[in-house]
Write an enzyme that holds these catalytic residues in place. Structure first.
Site, mmCIF file in Angstrom:
data_model
loop_
_atom_site.group_PDB
_atom_site.id
_atom_site.type_symbol
_atom_site.label_atom_id
_atom_site.label_comp_id
_atom_site.label_asym_id
_atom_site.label_seq_id
_atom_site.Cartn_x
_atom_site.Cartn_y
_atom_site.Cartn_z
ATOM 1 N N GLU A 114 0.857 -1.089 -0.006
ATOM 2 C CA GLU A 114 -0.050 -0.111 -0.042
ATOM 3 C C GLU A 114 0.914 1.223 -0.027
ATOM 4 O OE1 GLU A 114 -2.101 -0.274 3.853
ATOM 5 O OE2 GLU A 114 -3.498 -1.826 3.072
ATOM 6 N N LYS A 116 1.994 4.700 1.529
ATOM 7 C CA LYS A 116 2.271 5.114 3.047
ATOM 8 C C LYS A 116 1.805 6.496 2.858
ATOM 9 C CE LYS A 116 4.952 4.926 7.305
ATOM 10 N NZ LYS A 116 4.650 6.281 7.699
ATOM 11 N N ASP A 118 0.691 10.220 3.733
ATOM 12 C CA ASP A 118 1.339 11.057 4.758
ATOM 13 C C ASP A 118 0.184 11.991 5.317
ATOM 14 O OD1 ASP A 118 3.518 12.041 5.826
ATOM 15 O OD2 ASP A 118 4.437 12.894 3.849
ATOM 16 N N TYR A 225 -7.018 1.437 6.480
ATOM 17 C CA TYR A 225 -6.067 0.087 6.145
ATOM 18 C C TYR A 225 -5.962 -0.865 6.900
ATOM 19 C CZ TYR A 225 -3.435 3.726 8.734
ATOM 20 O OH TYR A 225 -3.021 4.513 9.640
ATOM 21 N N LYS A 314 10.524 3.428 3.159
ATOM 22 C CA LYS A 314 10.448 4.895 2.922
ATOM 23 C C LYS A 314 11.270 5.359 1.501
ATOM 24 C CE LYS A 314 9.061 7.432 6.212
ATOM 25 N NZ LYS A 314 9.488 7.607 7.600
ATOM 26 N N CYS A 408 23.498 44.736 -15.877
ATOM 27 C CA CYS A 408 23.591 43.460 -16.145
ATOM 28 C C CYS A 408 24.924 43.111 -15.845
ATOM 29 C CB CYS A 408 23.434 43.175 -17.881
ATOM 30 S SG CYS A 408 24.019 41.647 -18.471
ATOM 31 N N CYS A 411 27.056 42.319 -19.200
ATOM 32 C CA CYS A 411 27.401 43.199 -20.183
ATOM 33 C C CYS A 411 27.368 44.664 -19.678
ATOM 34 C CB CYS A 411 26.831 43.295 -21.582
ATOM 35 S SG CYS A 411 24.955 43.721 -21.298
ATOM 36 N N CYS A 426 17.960 42.345 -19.142
ATOM 37 C CA CYS A 426 19.006 43.124 -19.551
ATOM 38 C C CYS A 426 18.775 43.671 -20.973
ATOM 39 C CB CYS A 426 20.276 42.291 -19.553
ATOM 40 S SG CYS A 426 21.682 42.684 -20.875
ATOM 41 N N CYS A 432 24.909 41.667 -25.896
ATOM 42 C CA CYS A 432 25.092 41.222 -24.184
ATOM 43 C C CYS A 432 25.795 39.706 -24.468
ATOM 44 C CB CYS A 432 24.117 41.198 -23.601
ATOM 45 S SG CYS A 432 24.387 40.172 -21.905
HETATM 46 S S1 IVH Z 1 -0.648 0.285 9.162
HETATM 47 C C1 IVH Z 1 0.076 -1.973 12.722
HETATM 48 N N1 IVH Z 1 -0.772 1.537 6.561
HETATM 49 O O1 IVH Z 1 2.139 5.133 9.231
HETATM 50 C C2 IVH Z 1 -0.122 -1.192 11.588
HETATM 51 N N2 IVH Z 1 0.023 2.448 8.270
HETATM 52 O O2 IVH Z 1 4.507 4.723 10.847
HETATM 53 C C3 IVH Z 1 -0.033 0.156 11.656
HETATM 54 N N3 IVH Z 1 0.457 5.207 7.433
HETATM 55 O O3 IVH Z 1 0.613 5.563 12.368
HETATM 56 C C4 IVH Z 1 -0.339 1.233 10.606
HETATM 57 N N4 IVH Z 1 -0.055 4.732 5.519
HETATM 58 O O4 IVH Z 1 -0.289 6.876 10.406
HETATM 59 C C5 IVH Z 1 -0.323 1.469 7.917
HETATM 60 N N5 IVH Z 1 -0.902 1.965 4.248
HETATM 61 C C6 IVH Z 1 -0.663 2.309 5.747
HETATM 62 C C7 IVH Z 1 -0.187 3.615 6.085
HETATM 63 C C8 IVH Z 1 0.066 3.807 7.468
HETATM 64 C C9 IVH Z 1 0.198 5.665 6.483
HETATM 65 C C10 IVH Z 1 0.863 5.828 8.883
HETATM 66 C C11 IVH Z 1 0.155 5.448 10.050
HETATM 67 C C12 IVH Z 1 0.810 4.963 11.036
HETATM 68 C C13 IVH Z 1 2.277 5.334 10.764
HETATM 69 C C14 IVH Z 1 3.144 4.461 11.049
#
Ligand code: IVH
Length: 674
Positions: A114, A116, A118, A225, A314, A408, A411, A426, A432
């Site tokens: 999945e 991650k 933000d 998730y 990451k 400039c 020149c 310029c 130039c």
């Molecule tokens: S799973 C036990 N899935 O990342 C599993 N977390 O570093 C816990 N996060 O607190 C989380 N996308 O805020 C999971 N696809 C994803 C995620 C995700 C973002 C964040 C979440 C968690 C933090 C952990």
């Protein structure tokens, strides 16, 4: 109260819930936003007339309750854990190896991968299908009660679809999509209010508002998730199936997740998401791999505060801090002065960055960048690095604002910045060396005259040595002259002369592009060449009849003015004469302009046509010489109106402009087609 009102309210709620589901879960809205708003308005009006109809799970009740003084505390029955981080391929391989060893399986293991997201983690408890309580992660064991705020986030259903378990605690990430984040910041800036540094802070700041009305006004979204407490439901065998079930209950899950096999599958997903990252509608800082089989997850369990069955892989940090050593000005082909910040080199987004463009003087002032400042540099994907902001708290005393140079730096001609324009230039023009050098480099570049081997360094030597002052001088270079240059052997000199000779045989679009007329890129050069057929016809039109130039697709008054200015300058006409005299030649193209049956006619398209796309209609009309404009004015000759035409059709009627329907358009096109 009539039974009709109760039934209507129920029908509206069902209808609205269905549209929420299509919008947030299926990502496949059926009706435009305005139609959705109408349903909400009707329901609001109905509830205002019959307050006894209001129920807590009515979509009108998302904002419920007054601002509170503080958030209550929620203890998580199942703790909210965090994830172990990995940064390298080896980290991923080691994670996979550990899992296989513990499970005693030969592999490869299947993972659910999945993005991650933000944002911030939120947990929400549904009891008998109704949203009961929502909380932040907090320290993982207890968080803050943000129920009133979460209710305002429209991707959380207030009631689950279908037959829901007695208790279902869903966990997911609340985030602010990038488009909403940018819009929010633009609007906040316009109001003179504080902006958010990034979408994550925006999401966290918006959800942790004591007044739910504020949260309701922020464009938040959520993807689920995972799960916390569940009662009255047998978990399926896999993470992937679990998410499928959530989706059916009306809970949104990220559409960019996928099942992958083994380390190889994980890394492939990681690279793929890395590539797609810049185009995703939300911000991510990596991907998460989760062992797909829930029975395996169970067996792997946890170590301290993170599961052994998941890993966050990451991306390299996209933002880093460094210091500005100097701000210097570069002079471009059109004389534009571009400020460049020289940095203390910093590793960010996977590369070392030591310079960053500040684009123009307005930007320098807006960001208030000063020499000695500590700044945040961002490099996302393959995007050019940018200076995000100055950390003013770290500004050394006496750091003076950067001034626009009066002369400039190359020149020493005067620098001018027109009122209302961001760019300072310029005024030296071809006198130039910087402008000359850039103009010649552009002239020789691949998509222009394509002189192989004439790169930046060589052009600099030729210009600095006074051998080349104008592109036309390239065609009078001799072998002896080239021999005098640094690192130029006999063979490479001969090769260069040959490449220059070859470039004489060119095409009109290339030549037009090579001239470096402002805002005439390759596409415009091609359109101009096709329209006018030959250079003299274009020059005449540019000088005498700018409105004819504006007939060309994508050419507006600005480009027409640049063309006029360029060809009005005696120096430029002399350049063209010298190029011709040196033997630069091209085949004229069949001029479309004059001969075409709809030449000089402007059309505006509106509404949807049944039998062709708007683009097809536009192409068919342009092919016959017509200009297709975006808005109706007195200069419009015809408006083509399809289904659901709106204000443009009204305007046409107001101005008395003839309106063609689809059949009439077809007849017109048919009459003129070969
Ligand atoms: S799973 C036990 N899935 O990342 C599993 N977390 O570093 C816990 N996060 O607190 C989380 N996308 O805020 C999971 N696809 C994803 C995620 C995700 C973002 C964040 C979440 C968690 C933090 C952990």
């Amino acid at each position: 109260m009539s039974a009709g009102a109760r039934e209507r309210a129920a029908a509206l709620r069902a209808e609205i819930a269905r549209h929420d589901y299509r919008y947030y879960v299926l990502d496949d809205p059926e009706i435009p936003d305005a139609e959705y708003d109408k349903l909400m308005q009707e329901l609001r009006a109905l509830e205002a007339a019959h307050p006894e109809l209001i129920s807590p799970d009515s979509p009108t009740q998302r904002v419920a309750g007054a601002p509170s003084a503080a958030f209550g505390e929620v203890v998580h029955e199942v703790p909210m854990l965090s994830l172990d981080n990995g940064f390298t391929q080896e980290d991923v391989a080691a994670f996979d190896r550990r899992a296989l060893e513990r499970l005693g399986e030969p592999g490869p293991l299947e993972y659910w991968a999945e993005p991650k997201l933000d944002g911030l983690a939120v947990t929400a408890i549904y009891r008998d299908g109704a949203l009961e309580r929502a909380a932040t992660r907090g320290d993982g064991f207890k968080g803050e009660d943000v129920t009133a705020n979460v209710r305002t986030v429209r991707s959380f259903p207030l009631r689950l679809r279908g037959k829901a378990p007695a208790v279902l605690e869903v966990r997911g990430e609340v985030f602010m999509p990038l488009a909403g984040f940018e819009r929010f910041n633009r609007e906040a800036e316009a109001r003179g209010e504080k902006t958010f540094v990034n979408p994550r802070n925006a999401a966290a700041g918006s959800l942790r508002q004591l007044d739910p009305r504020v949260t309701a006004s922020r464009p938040l979204q959520m993807y689920c998730y995972g799960l916390g407490t569940v009662r009255g439901w047998h978990l399926p065998a896999r993470q992937s199936e679990l998410l499928e079930a959530l989706k059916e209950w009306g809970l949104p899950v990220c559409p960019h997740s996928a099942r992958v096999r083994g380390v190889e599958g994980c890394l492939h997903y990681f690279h793929d998401m890395g590539q797609r990252r810049a185009r995703l509608p939300y911000q991510i800082d990596g991907v998460v791999y989760k062992v797909d089989r829930l029975a395996y997850q169970e067996r792997l369990g946890f170590v301290s505060r993170a599961p052994r069955w998941a890993l966050a892989h990451k991306f390299p940090a996209e933002e880093a801090m460094t210091e500005v050593r100097a701000v210097q000005w570069q002079v471009g082909r059109t004389g534009a002065l571009t400020p460049v910040a020289r940095l203390e080199p910093v590793f960010v987004g996977g590369v070392t960055v030591s310079n960053v463009t500040l684009h123009n003087f307005d930007e320098v002032q807006r960001k208030d960048v000063r020499v000695g400042d500590t700044v945040v540099i961002r490099r996302a994907g393959d995007v050019i690095p940018e200076l995000v902001r100055v950390i003013t708290e770290r500004r050394p005393a006496h750091a003076a604002p950067v001034a626009l140079p009066k002369r400039c730096p190359v020149c020493h001609s005067q620098v001018l910045k027109a009122e209302g324009e961001a760019v300072a230039r310029c005024t030296g023009g071809f006198s130039c060396p910087a402008q000359r050098q850039e103009a010649i480099r552009h002239f020789a570049s691949r998509l222009a005259m394509d002189i192989e081997g004439l790169g930046e360094k060589l052009v600099a030597q030729l210009v600095e040595g006074g051998l080349v002052r104008s592109p036309a001088d390239l065609y009078t270079l001799s072998a002896e002259q080239l021999q005098g240059l640094e690192r130029m052997g006999e063979k490479s000199g001969a090769n260069l002369l040959e490449a220059i000779e070859r470039s004489k045989r060119t095409t009109l679009p290339r030549l037009l592009y090579a001239l470096g007329i402002r805002e005439v890129g390759e596409a415009t050069a091609l359109a101009l060449a096709r329209h006018f057929g030959d250079l003299d016809a274009l020059i005449e039109a540019a000088r005498e009849h700018p409105e004819q130039v504006e007939q060309v697709a994508d050419v507006g008054p600005v480009v027409a003015a640049h063309l006029h200015a360029f060809f009005a300058a005696p120096a430029h006409r002399e350049l063209i004469e010298r190029l011709r005299a040196a033997g630069v030649s091209w085949e004229p193209l069949p001029s479309r302009a004059a001969a075409l049956p709809l030449a000089g006619q402007t059309f505006v398209l509106t509404g949807t046509l049944a039998g062709m796309t708007r683009h097809e209609a536009q192409e068919a009309l342009s092919a016959l010489g017509a200009k297709v404009a975006g808005s109706v004015s007195k200069k419009t000759h015809y408006v083509v109106a399809g289904e659901a035409s709106g204000s443009k059709l009204e305007k046409a009627r107001e101005l008395g402009i003839p309106v063609l329907d689809e059949a009439a358009l077809r007849r017109l096109l048919g009459r003129h087609s070969p």
